[in-house]
Motif scaffolding. Structure first.
Motif, PDB file in Angstrom:
ATOM      1  N   HIS A  39      35.175  31.618  40.164  1.00  0.00           N
ATOM      2  CA  HIS A  39      34.124  30.882  39.462  1.00  0.00           C
ATOM      3  C   HIS A  39      33.744  31.645  38.206  1.00  0.00           C
ATOM      4  N   PRO A  40      33.590  30.980  37.059  1.00  0.00           N
ATOM      5  CA  PRO A  40      33.200  31.721  35.849  1.00  0.00           C
ATOM      6  C   PRO A  40      31.813  32.338  36.009  1.00  0.00           C
ATOM      7  N   TYR A  41      31.588  33.396  35.269  1.00  0.00           N
ATOM      8  CA  TYR A  41      30.269  34.032  35.231  1.00  0.00           C
ATOM      9  C   TYR A  41      29.279  33.053  34.613  1.00  0.00           C
ATOM     10  N   VAL A  42      28.149  32.823  35.289  1.00  0.00           N
ATOM     11  CA  VAL A  42      27.203  31.817  34.780  1.00  0.00           C
ATOM     12  C   VAL A  42      25.914  32.426  34.252  1.00  0.00           C
ATOM     13  N   GLY A  43      25.729  33.740  34.409  1.00  0.00           N
ATOM     14  CA  GLY A  43      24.491  34.351  33.912  1.00  0.00           C
ATOM     15  C   GLY A  43      23.282  33.744  34.593  1.00  0.00           C
ATOM     16  N   GLU A  44      22.332  33.263  33.802  1.00  0.00           N
ATOM     17  CA  GLU A  44      21.100  32.687  34.354  1.00  0.00           C
ATOM     18  C   GLU A  44      21.269  31.213  34.721  1.00  0.00           C
ATOM     19  N   ALA A  45      22.406  30.641  34.382  1.00  0.00           N
ATOM     20  CA  ALA A  45      22.609  29.211  34.663  1.00  0.00           C
ATOM     21  C   ALA A  45      22.795  28.973  36.160  1.00  0.00           C
ATOM     22  N   GLN A  46      22.772  27.689  36.545  1.00  0.00           N
ATOM     23  CA  GLN A  46      22.860  27.361  37.967  1.00  0.00           C
ATOM     24  C   GLN A  46      24.298  27.031  38.362  1.00  0.00           C
TER      25      GLN A  46
ATOM     26  N   GLU B 232      39.348  27.722  50.291  1.00  0.00           N
ATOM     27  CA  GLU B 232      38.627  28.338  51.417  1.00  0.00           C
ATOM     28  C   GLU B 232      37.566  29.336  50.962  1.00  0.00           C
ATOM     29  N   ALA B 233      37.789  29.958  49.819  1.00  0.00           N
ATOM     30  CA  ALA B 233      36.854  30.989  49.367  1.00  0.00           C
ATOM     31  C   ALA B 233      36.620  30.864  47.863  1.00  0.00           C
ATOM     32  N   VAL B 234      35.435  31.263  47.438  1.00  0.00           N
ATOM     33  CA  VAL B 234      35.099  31.251  46.013  1.00  0.00           C
ATOM     34  C   VAL B 234      34.593  32.637  45.621  1.00  0.00           C
ATOM     35  N   LEU B 235      35.221  33.201  44.613  1.00  0.00           N
ATOM     36  CA  LEU B 235      34.807  34.498  44.093  1.00  0.00           C
ATOM     37  C   LEU B 235      33.962  34.255  42.851  1.00  0.00           C
ATOM     38  N   LEU B 236      32.705  34.711  42.889  1.00  0.00           N
ATOM     39  CA  LEU B 236      31.797  34.503  41.762  1.00  0.00           C
ATOM     40  C   LEU B 236      31.978  35.648  40.772  1.00  0.00           C
ATOM     41  N   SER B 237      32.381  35.326  39.553  1.00  0.00           N
ATOM     42  CA  SER B 237      32.557  36.389  38.552  1.00  0.00           C
ATOM     43  C   SER B 237      31.210  37.015  38.215  1.00  0.00           C
TER      44      SER B 237
ATOM     45  N   THR C 166      48.016  48.801  40.671  1.00  0.00           N
ATOM     46  CA  THR C 166      47.913  50.078  39.960  1.00  0.00           C
ATOM     47  C   THR C 166      49.039  50.262  38.950  1.00  0.00           C
ATOM     48  N   ASN C 167      49.919  49.247  38.906  1.00  0.00           N
ATOM     49  CA  ASN C 167      51.066  49.333  38.012  1.00  0.00           C
ATOM     50  C   ASN C 167      50.663  48.834  36.622  1.00  0.00           C
ATOM     51  N   LEU C 168      49.750  49.547  35.990  1.00  0.00           N
ATOM     52  CA  LEU C 168      49.236  49.137  34.681  1.00  0.00           C
ATOM     53  C   LEU C 168      48.713  50.359  33.947  1.00  0.00           C
ATOM     54  N   PRO C 169      48.401  50.213  32.645  1.00  0.00           N
ATOM     55  CA  PRO C 169      47.969  51.368  31.856  1.00  0.00           C
ATOM     56  C   PRO C 169      46.587  51.887  32.282  1.00  0.00           C
ATOM     57  N   ILE C 170      46.333  53.143  31.983  1.00  0.00           N
ATOM     58  CA  ILE C 170      45.008  53.734  32.219  1.00  0.00           C
ATOM     59  C   ILE C 170      43.961  52.932  31.452  1.00  0.00           C
ATOM     60  N   GLY C 171      42.808  52.737  32.087  1.00  0.00           N
ATOM     61  CA  GLY C 171      41.735  51.986  31.438  1.00  0.00           C
ATOM     62  C   GLY C 171      41.710  50.527  31.857  1.00  0.00           C
ATOM     63  N   GLN C 172      42.780  50.036  32.526  1.00  0.00           N
ATOM     64  CA  GLN C 172      42.788  48.636  32.950  1.00  0.00           C
ATOM     65  C   GLN C 172      42.334  48.483  34.398  1.00  0.00           C
ATOM     66  N   ARG C 173      42.030  47.232  34.755  1.00  0.00           N
ATOM     67  CA  ARG C 173      41.453  46.925  36.061  1.00  0.00           C
ATOM     68  C   ARG C 173      42.479  47.064  37.176  1.00  0.00           C
ATOM     69  N   ALA C 174      42.171  47.906  38.160  1.00  0.00           N
ATOM     70  CA  ALA C 174      43.098  48.136  39.271  1.00  0.00           C
ATOM     71  C   ALA C 174      42.711  47.330  40.504  1.00  0.00           C
ATOM     72  N   GLY C 175      41.669  46.544  40.387  1.00  0.00           N
ATOM     73  CA  GLY C 175      41.245  45.715  41.516  1.00  0.00           C
ATOM     74  C   GLY C 175      39.749  45.498  41.479  1.00  0.00           C
ATOM     75  N   MET C 176      39.259  44.648  42.392  1.00  0.00           N
ATOM     76  CA  MET C 176      37.816  44.424  42.481  1.00  0.00           C
ATOM     77  C   MET C 176      37.395  44.547  43.938  1.00  0.00           C
ATOM     78  N   VAL C 177      36.226  45.145  44.148  1.00  0.00           N
ATOM     79  CA  VAL C 177      35.649  45.195  45.485  1.00  0.00           C
ATOM     80  C   VAL C 177      34.610  44.074  45.563  1.00  0.00           C
ATOM     81  N   VAL C 178      34.736  43.235  46.585  1.00  0.00           N
ATOM     82  CA  VAL C 178      33.864  42.059  46.685  1.00  0.00           C
ATOM     83  C   VAL C 178      33.122  42.062  48.018  1.00  0.00           C
ATOM     84  N   ARG C 179      31.979  41.356  48.056  1.00  0.00           N
ATOM     85  CA  ARG C 179      31.119  41.313  49.238  1.00  0.00           C
ATOM     86  C   ARG C 179      30.701  39.877  49.498  1.00  0.00           C
ATOM     87  N   LYS C 180      30.652  39.518  50.754  1.00  0.00           N
ATOM     88  CA  LYS C 180      30.225  38.177  51.148  1.00  0.00           C
ATOM     89  C   LYS C 180      28.839  37.890  50.576  1.00  0.00           C
TER      90      LYS C 180
END
Ligand SMILES: [Zn+2]
Length: 336
Positions: free
Chosen positions: A165-172, A187-192, A312-326
């Motif tokens: 899901h795109p980041y919505v900031g203060e929007a609903q 089955e699942a939605v990841l909120l940016s 992890t197969n990417l240059p230093i400084g790039q995203r190696a993953g995200m930790v998410v919580r229900k």
């Protein structure tokens, strides 16, 4: 060009560098080939919907390409009647031909103007697609805008089909969209948790579109996809393109996740302490050292926190993953 014989995918892959723009009639409207891999379908009697369906932004993600090409065929042959303005995009023909995710740089990091900061064949493509989106949405500014960007994931997932899901900031959050995703077999939605430079985020930010990145199973070559696993998605898309409506299922059945931590590769010896084929949304115990390098480490903060998109197969400084919580559906700021 005759509508019933026109195979959009084959045509695109046969001429991946250049086409001459053309237009032709099909039973319920007129088709406009605008650019390589960009087909605009204008129905004779449109409901007030501008719908963008994009596939193949990553070249090896073939199941959605097959799904949407079949849908286009059925519209052009007259098997189904188009009821909404529809822009179909085959994102990266050269990567599709090579059977690879990308050629020089990940195309799905180049939107919202980010192509200025990169070099490679994807830069021009991001610019072309951005312009096509603008022209399409702006032609009917009073219509409601939608963009579903369809992908498959590199690795397996505890949830076979999930949405970003795109980041919505203060929007609903729009409950109707969650109901649609549930009906489509998501089955699942990841909120940016922050803006991004993905294709769907671009449509959300610049065109106020209901826009999602949808991960629809695992990467497989052409011909090896079981489209039956996307039956619900197919049904929902067909209802949307014909009637302009969003089928609904109970949104409470969706697993909703929010981002707790973005893992960044901070050194050459950066490691994630997971199996190479660990599935997306695999959860861990509190205290487990998930990542470490000579520059530091990251331990899980809460039981059940899970990993998404590890790499992890990417240059230093790039995203190696995200930790998410229900996340708690009841507590989301949402509109009905
Ligand atoms: Zn992808």
């Amino acid at each position: 060009m005759k509508a019933p014989d026109f195979d959009f995918l084959r045509y695109t892959l046969e001429q991946p560098d250049q086409i001459s723009p053309s237009t032709f009639l099909f039973p319920s409207g007129r088709a406009h080939l605008e650019q390589v891999g960009v087909l605009r379908l204008e129905p004779r009697h449109p409901k007030p919907v501008n719908l963008v369906l994009s596939v193949g932004i990553h070249g090896n993600e073939t199941a959605p390409i097959e799904l949407v090409n079949r849908l286009v065929k059925d519209i052009l042959s007259g098997a189904i009647t188009l009821g909404v303005r529809l822009l179909v995009i085959i994102g990266h023909p050269h990567a599709i031909i090579r059977g690879e995710r990308f050629v020089d740089v990940n195309l799905n990091r180049l939107f919202d103007g980010a192509y200025d900061r990169y070099e490679g064949m994807e830069v021009d493509r991001a610019q072309v697609l951005t312009e096509q989106l603008t022209a399409f949405y702006d032609a009917e500014p009073s219509f409601e805008n939608f963009h579903y960007d369809l992908h498959t994931a590199i690795r397996g997932s505890r949830f076979e089909r999930f949405a970003v899901h795109p980041y919505v900031g203060e929007a609903q959050y729009q409950v109707r969209q969650f109901g649609f995703l549930a009906a489509a077999g998501i089955e699942a939605v990841l909120l940016s948790h922050q803006p991004s430079t993905t294709f769907s985020y671009h449509s959300y930010k610049h065109h106020n579109a209901h826009a999602f990145t949808l991960e629809l199973g695992k990467v497989r070559p052409f011909g090896e996809n079981n489209l039956k696993r996307l039956q619900k998605m197919d049904t929902c898309l067909r209802t949307l393109v014909t009637a302009g409506g969003l089928l609904q299922a109970r949104q409470e059945q969706l697993h909703i996740f929010s981002v707790v931590k973005v893992l960044v590769k901070d050194a050459d010896d950066y490691q994630l302490h997971i199996a190479s084929d660990e599935k997306n949304f695999t959860g861990f115990k509190q205290g487990f050292v998930l990542a470490s390098s000579s520059a530091g480490e990251y331990a899980i903060e809460q039981d059940g926190d899970a990993i998404v998109f590890p790499n992890t197969n990417l240059p230093i400084g790039q995203r190696a993953g995200m930790v998410v919580r229900k996340a708690n559906w009841q507590q989301l700021n949402k509109a009905w």
